[in-house]
Design a protein around this motif. Structure first.
Motif, PDB file in Angstrom:
ATOM      1  N   GLY A 193       6.892 -12.606  -8.455  1.00 56.25           N
ATOM      2  CA  GLY A 193       6.987 -11.312  -9.118  1.00 56.25           C
ATOM      3  C   GLY A 193       7.947 -10.372  -8.421  1.00 56.25           C
ATOM      4  O   GLY A 193       8.440 -10.640  -7.323  1.00 56.25           O
ATOM      5  N   LYS A 194       8.203  -9.252  -9.093  1.00 53.41           N
ATOM      6  CA  LYS A 194       9.145  -8.248  -8.614  1.00 53.41           C
ATOM      7  C   LYS A 194       8.412  -6.920  -8.448  1.00 53.41           C
ATOM      8  O   LYS A 194       7.595  -6.535  -9.299  1.00 53.41           O
ATOM      9  CB  LYS A 194      10.290  -8.101  -9.622  1.00 53.41           C
ATOM     10  N   VAL A 195       8.706  -6.217  -7.359  1.00 53.84           N
ATOM     11  CA  VAL A 195       8.103  -4.907  -7.099  1.00 53.84           C
ATOM     12  C   VAL A 195       9.234  -3.884  -7.026  1.00 53.84           C
ATOM     13  O   VAL A 195      10.195  -4.056  -6.269  1.00 53.84           O
ATOM     14  CB  VAL A 195       7.309  -4.914  -5.782  1.00 53.84           C
ATOM     15  N   CYS A 196       9.115  -2.815  -7.826  1.00 56.96           N
ATOM     16  CA  CYS A 196      10.099  -1.742  -7.801  1.00 56.96           C
ATOM     17  C   CYS A 196       9.395  -0.438  -8.165  1.00 56.96           C
ATOM     18  O   CYS A 196       8.159  -0.401  -8.216  1.00 56.96           O
ATOM     19  CB  CYS A 196      11.263  -2.044  -8.745  1.00 56.96           C
ATOM     20  N   ASN A 197      10.121   0.598  -8.442  1.00 60.06           N
ATOM     21  CA  ASN A 197       9.495   1.888  -8.692  1.00 60.06           C
ATOM     22  C   ASN A 197       8.876   1.998 -10.082  1.00 60.06           C
ATOM     23  O   ASN A 197       8.396   3.056 -10.460  1.00 60.06           O
ATOM     24  CB  ASN A 197      10.514   3.022  -8.493  1.00 60.06           C
ATOM     25  N   VAL A 247      21.370   5.475  -4.077  1.00 61.34           N
ATOM     26  CA  VAL A 247      20.198   6.268  -3.687  1.00 61.34           C
ATOM     27  C   VAL A 247      19.283   5.459  -2.760  1.00 61.34           C
ATOM     28  O   VAL A 247      19.115   4.256  -2.934  1.00 61.34           O
ATOM     29  CB  VAL A 247      19.421   6.703  -4.944  1.00 61.34           C
ATOM     30  N   VAL A 248      18.686   6.136  -1.773  1.00 63.98           N
ATOM     31  CA  VAL A 248      17.728   5.502  -0.875  1.00 63.98           C
ATOM     32  C   VAL A 248      16.388   6.224  -0.963  1.00 63.98           C
ATOM     33  O   VAL A 248      16.272   7.281  -1.599  1.00 63.98           O
ATOM     34  CB  VAL A 248      18.239   5.495   0.579  1.00 63.98           C
ATOM     35  N   GLY A 249      15.370   5.640  -0.330  1.00 62.77           N
ATOM     36  CA  GLY A 249      14.041   6.243  -0.321  1.00 62.77           C
ATOM     37  C   GLY A 249      13.314   5.876   0.950  1.00 62.77           C
ATOM     38  O   GLY A 249      13.889   5.286   1.878  1.00 62.77           O
ATOM     39  N   ARG A 250      12.024   6.196   0.985  1.00 60.51           N
ATOM     40  CA  ARG A 250      11.237   5.922   2.188  1.00 60.51           C
ATOM     41  C   ARG A 250      10.761   4.484   2.259  1.00 60.51           C
ATOM     42  O   ARG A 250      10.151   4.075   3.239  1.00 60.51           O
ATOM     43  CB  ARG A 250      10.047   6.883   2.247  1.00 60.51           C
ATOM     44  N   GLY A 251      10.995   3.715   1.189  1.00 65.71           N
ATOM     45  CA  GLY A 251      10.750   2.284   1.245  1.00 65.71           C
ATOM     46  C   GLY A 251       9.330   1.870   0.940  1.00 65.71           C
ATOM     47  O   GLY A 251       8.689   2.389   0.029  1.00 65.71           O
ATOM     48  N   ASP A 277       0.815  -1.216   0.000  1.00 59.04           N
ATOM     49  CA  ASP A 277       0.000   0.000   0.000  1.00 59.04           C
ATOM     50  C   ASP A 277       0.853   1.271   0.000  1.00 59.04           C
ATOM     51  O   ASP A 277       0.311   2.368  -0.074  1.00 59.04           O
ATOM     52  CB  ASP A 277      -0.970   0.014   1.187  1.00 59.04           C
ATOM     53  N   TYR A 278       2.188   1.134   0.112  1.00 62.26           N
ATOM     54  CA  TYR A 278       3.072   2.294  -0.021  1.00 62.26           C
ATOM     55  C   TYR A 278       4.369   1.830  -0.635  1.00 62.26           C
ATOM     56  O   TYR A 278       4.906   0.788  -0.277  1.00 62.26           O
ATOM     57  CB  TYR A 278       3.348   2.961   1.337  1.00 62.26           C
ATOM     58  N   LEU A 279       4.892   2.632  -1.590  1.00 65.32           N
ATOM     59  CA  LEU A 279       6.123   2.243  -2.268  1.00 65.32           C
ATOM     60  C   LEU A 279       6.875   3.486  -2.738  1.00 65.32           C
ATOM     61  O   LEU A 279       6.326   4.316  -3.471  1.00 65.32           O
ATOM     62  CB  LEU A 279       5.812   1.340  -3.473  1.00 65.32           C
ATOM     63  N   GLN A 280       8.110   3.637  -2.280  1.00 64.98           N
ATOM     64  CA  GLN A 280       8.983   4.696  -2.772  1.00 64.98           C
ATOM     65  C   GLN A 280      10.423   4.178  -2.702  1.00 64.98           C
ATOM     66  O   GLN A 280      11.061   4.219  -1.659  1.00 64.98           O
ATOM     67  CB  GLN A 280       8.846   5.986  -1.951  1.00 64.98           C
ATOM     68  N   LEU A 281      10.898   3.678  -3.847  1.00 64.04           N
ATOM     69  CA  LEU A 281      12.242   3.122  -3.933  1.00 64.04           C
ATOM     70  C   LEU A 281      13.060   3.941  -4.935  1.00 64.04           C
ATOM     71  O   LEU A 281      12.529   4.804  -5.645  1.00 64.04           O
ATOM     72  CB  LEU A 281      12.197   1.657  -4.382  1.00 64.04           C
ATOM     73  N   GLU A 282      14.356   3.634  -5.007  1.00 67.17           N
ATOM     74  CA  GLU A 282      15.200   4.247  -6.019  1.00 67.17           C
ATOM     75  C   GLU A 282      14.636   3.937  -7.394  1.00 67.17           C
ATOM     76  O   GLU A 282      14.131   2.826  -7.642  1.00 67.17           O
ATOM     77  CB  GLU A 282      16.631   3.705  -5.905  1.00 67.17           C
ATOM     78  N   ASP A 328      16.869  -2.544 -11.063  1.00 66.84           N
ATOM     79  CA  ASP A 328      17.964  -3.478 -10.796  1.00 66.84           C
ATOM     80  C   ASP A 328      18.773  -3.069  -9.575  1.00 66.84           C
ATOM     81  O   ASP A 328      19.716  -3.767  -9.196  1.00 66.84           O
ATOM     82  CB  ASP A 328      18.896  -3.564 -12.015  1.00 66.84           C
ATOM     83  N   CYS A 329      18.411  -1.916  -8.975  1.00 63.87           N
ATOM     84  CA  CYS A 329      19.161  -1.395  -7.829  1.00 63.87           C
ATOM     85  C   CYS A 329      18.451  -1.716  -6.516  1.00 63.87           C
ATOM     86  O   CYS A 329      18.980  -2.429  -5.677  1.00 63.87           O
ATOM     87  CB  CYS A 329      19.368   0.105  -7.972  1.00 63.87           C
ATOM     88  N   ASP A 330      17.245  -1.149  -6.340  1.00 64.06           N
ATOM     89  CA  ASP A 330      16.456  -1.385  -5.133  1.00 64.06           C
ATOM     90  C   ASP A 330      15.141  -2.033  -5.563  1.00 64.06           C
ATOM     91  O   ASP A 330      14.394  -1.467  -6.384  1.00 64.06           O
ATOM     92  CB  ASP A 330      16.165  -0.072  -4.403  1.00 64.06           C
TER      93      ASP A 330
END
Length: 818
Positions: free
Chosen positions: A486-490, A515-519, A459-464, A468-470
């Protein structure tokens, strides 16, 4: 001829003359006293030995000391000292008079005098190191320095050549010795500082058919590998094959465990005369030898897997395997078991997990076949070491276990990274909603009750902004080796909801060093599988479908179900109970969660009030729909209550039946329905849900039908009364184990649907009863059964569905090739 006779006569004459000369020489020695004789020399040090009264303590008495220089009382006091006189070739207990004593360094004091290797051998020259001309030096397997009296490793002739000049120091910390079985060794005075110039040798011994595993769990030596160090040898002495060196050099730290190839191992600890430290502690375990096809124990680093010997085949009796798992110094270890089949006795066959580099580390937990232990199938270390011990007894065996381990950055109390979660709940990236850290490697194992499945929603997603990184990977099972979901990314094109096909799901979160994010934040819910119930939602209606077979298993009838609004009633058919109503009615509750609209309701049942007793538990089923921006995801789950009352009465065995992909019966088929091709081999296993080695299971009758509700009018038998009927039927195991296995080739009923169901009747008998029905095999005549009593169960498995003809044609060459 005459020449030969003359030559032999000359040789005989010379030999006689030599013997006479030898006899005369011995007589002269007795008359005058030889350099190594106590005749006329009592109380003195003569030649290379002593005739003084202290020689008994120093061990350097001349061979004839007790003949000339000992009173009768003294002689009686020293008669217990073993001698090689008249005993050459014999082992005397505390020492030896055999030729091998020169190799092991345990020759009796007068071995060289009475049992020389040959008549021409110099009595001072033997394969064993000698102190002659070497006083003050270390000779490898023994020492000629004054400290050897303290360390207990003096060469056999030390007192003959290097007379003691100081008193032997007393010690409260043994240095070296002979140890057998399993135990530990440590440096002198450990955990206090060891002394200078130590030279300790331990000989570790196991039973003749076992090997030795040595593991160091503490090490603090001088920071100089040529000064203070430990050498390990693969055999009974320091002349054996060199296994490795352990010292304080960080480049050596990866080698902290060793295996012997025989039942001997030797450990040498040597220090110089400068800096000291707290030393070391090491554990050793005797175990059965490993084979190249089934390694038992060892040292593993990073990430990987461990399994029991011969897995997925049966492990052997009396196994004692130790794995030392290690990671980088700033990482921790996560261990997860994804397969387990051991003897049904937690004191017989079990796995222990320790939080450190040895079995003396903190105990994390025990894994065995007891169902009460099954919730503990994953473990975390608090350091970069973890130890796994697998031990079995000499009776029942099984297919063993498989476990995966992953090295990851340590979690903190404020931001857990990975773990084992059960039922329903949520988890998030470390530090969420703040930024996660670099180089994260987090693994969550989600689990539910055995009859439920897992629904996962992000329900929340904020990645680099780099897939292939985060990223987050989701797996359909208990480990990262399970099927990839499956794969979840930005990337907005990636899915954000997942369903498991079993009661396990694994989630991995990995980041790089940039780079990092709020996850992220994710919710997981334990739900019914689609074969038991489902819910479909649209913007207008909610449709709830419950299978009557599932309700019957709980003891409820479809007519007793109701929603929050009791006036909303279901439509009940032969197979299903269906609620269909507008989404804003029947007591539905609408709420907003993280920007989504969620509709929820509760499904309950009227409990029976007739009769004297009830076996119905409190029934409540939560139903929910999460309305996605562009699609709809549905979920159904059961709320279980732990405060139900209980009754005592008679019961029946619980059995289960399942398809497997091959004849090793390792991978269970989770596909529903099971799509197959004609003539494909079908592998079926029937077992007790809770294994019991005191019972055996026998396949009595298996019948097939195109309908699960009519297995009499249209049926085809595979086996009947224990007798094969179908010519492709073959029983692998039946009547000898707590499970039964068989195979047959897929077929299709004429003028019927493509589906196929299998119903099997199995018999459960005591394993110790050789007269039971389970032991008598095929039984054609319907005669009176005079054997022992047994229990029976009937199970239905299916459906099997056949692939379309064009797909079957594509699959046939693949099967022929396989």
């Amino acid at each position: 001829m005459w020449t030969l006779v003359v030559l032999c006569s000359v040789i005989a004459s010379l030999r006689a003359q030599g013997a006479d000369q030898l006899q005369q020489s011995e007589e002269r020695n007795l008359a005058t006293g030889s350099p190594d004789s106590c005749l006329n020399s009592c109380g003195n040090h003569v030649g290379n030995c002593s005739c003084s009264s202290s020689c008994g303590t120093n061990g350097d008495c001349c061979p004839d000391y007790y003949d000339y220089c000992s009173s009768s009382a003294e002689t009686a006091a020293h008669t217990a000292r073993p001698s090689c006189r008249y005993n050459c070739g014999w082992d005397m207990g505390s020492c030896s008079c055999t030729s091998s004593c020169q190799y092991y360094g345990n020759c009796c004091h007068d071995y060289n005098y009475y049992c020389p290797a040959s008549t021409t051998q110099d009595p001072y020259v033997t394969p064993q190191p000698s102190c002659r001309y070497n006083c003050g030096r270390h000779m490898g397997s023994c020492s000629c320095s004054s400290s050897c009296q303290y360390n207990g490793n003096c060469c056999n002739d030390y007192y003959s050549y290097c007379q003691v000049t100081t008193d032997m120091p007393a010690t409260a910390s043994p240095c070296g010795g002979s140890l057998s079985g399993s135990g530990s060794v440590s440096s002198p005075n450990h955990p206090n500082n060891y002394h200078d110039n130590a030279n300790c040798v331990w000989q570790l011994i196991a039973a003749h058919d076992q090997r030795i595993f040595l593991s160091f769990d503490y090490l603090q030596l001088e920071n100089c590998c040529d000064c203070d160090y430990i050498n390990v040898y693969d055999g009974p002495s320091v002349n054996s094959r060199f296994l490795g060196k352990v010292c304080n050099d960080s480049r050596q730290q990866s080698t902290l465990s060793f295996y012997s190839t025989s039942n001997y191992m030797t450990v040498l600890f040597r220090t110089d005369g400068s800096v000291v430290g707290r030393g070391f502690n090491a554990d050793f375990i005797s175990s059965l030898p490993e084979s190249s096809a089934s390694p038992c124990g060892g040292s593993l680093s990073g990430s990987g897997s461990v399994s029991s010997p011969n897995h997925p085949n049966n492990y052997h009796d009396n196994a004692n395997c130790v794995w030392q798992l290690s990671a980088a110094h700033d990482q921790r270890i996560f261990l997860s078991f994804d397969y387990l089949q051991l003897e049904n006795c937690c004191d017989c066959d079990y796995i222990n997990v320790y939080d450190g580099p040895s079995v003396n580390s903190r105990f994390l937990g025990k894994v065995c076949s007891d169902s009460r232990q099954q919730s503990t199938l994953s473990f975390y270390s608090t350091s970069n070491y973890m130890t796994v011990l697998f031990r079995t007894d000499g009776s029942v065996v099984g297919q063993g276990f498989n476990a995966d381990f992953i090295s990851s950055l340590p979690e903190s109390s404020a931001s857990p990274c990975g773990g084992s979660l059960y039922g329903s709940g949520s988890f998030s990236s470390p530090n969420h909603p703040n930024n996660y850290h670099d180089n994260a490697n987090c693994v969550w194992q989600l689990s539910a009750a055995h009859d439920q499945r897992i629904f996962l929603s992000f329900d929340y997603l904020q990645l680099e902004n780099c897939c292939d990184c985060d990223y987050i990977n989701v797996y359909d099972g208990p480990s990262v080796n399970s099927r990839f979901l499956g794969k979840v990314c930005n990337d907005s094109r990636q899915q954000s909801t997942f369903y498991s096909t079993s009661n396990y799901m694994t989630v991995v979160f990995r980041t790089d060093g940039s780079v990092v994010g709020r996850g992220f934040n994710a919710d997981f819910i334990s739900s019914l599988p689609e074969s038991s119930g489902r819910v479909d939602c649209s913007s207008d209606n909610m449709n709830i479908v419950i299978e009557r077979s599932y309700l019957n298993s709980l003891g409820y009838d479809g007519h007793s179900l109701y929603l929050n609004d009791q006036y909303c009633r279901p439509q009940v058919s032969s197979y299903q109970v269906v609620f269909n109503f507008p989404i804003n009615t029947c007591g539905n509750v609408r709420k907003f969660e993280n920007g989504r609209i969620v509709y929820t309701n509760s499904l309950r049942a009227y409990a029976s009030t007739s009769g004297e007793i009830t076996r119905q538990s409190h029934f409540k089923m939560n139903v929910g729909c999460r309305m996605e921006p562009d699609s709809v995801s549905q979920i159904m789950y059961v709320v279980r209550h732990n405060d139900n009352s209980s009754i005592t009465g008679t019961g029946r065995f619980n059995t289960s039946m399942a398809f497997y992909t091959s004849n090793n019966f390792y991978y269970q088929v989770t596909e529903v329905p099971y799509m197959v091709t004609l003539n494909q081999y079908m592998y079926v296993q029937v077992d007790l849900r809770r294994g019991d080695s005191s019972l055996v299971l026998y396949l009595d009758t298996c019948v097939t039908s195109p309908s699960p509700h009519d297995l009499q009018n249209r049926s085809y038998y595979l086996v009947r009364n224990g007798c094969p009927v179908d010519n492709t039927y073959y029983a692998y195991v039946s009547g000898t184990r707590p499970y039964a296995r068989f195979r047959f080739q897929a077929f299709q009923f004429l003028r019927a649907t493509e589906s196929l169901y299998i119903q099997c009747k199995v018999l459960i008998c005591p394993a110790s009863d050789n007269n039971s029905r389970c032991r008598r095999g095929c039984y054609n005549r319907a005669a009176r059964d005079v054997g022992s009593k047994h229990d029976s169960q009937t199970l239905v498995l299916g459906p099997i569905q056949f692939k379309e003809p064009e797909k079957q044609e594509e699959e046939t060459p693949k099967q022929e090739k396989a």
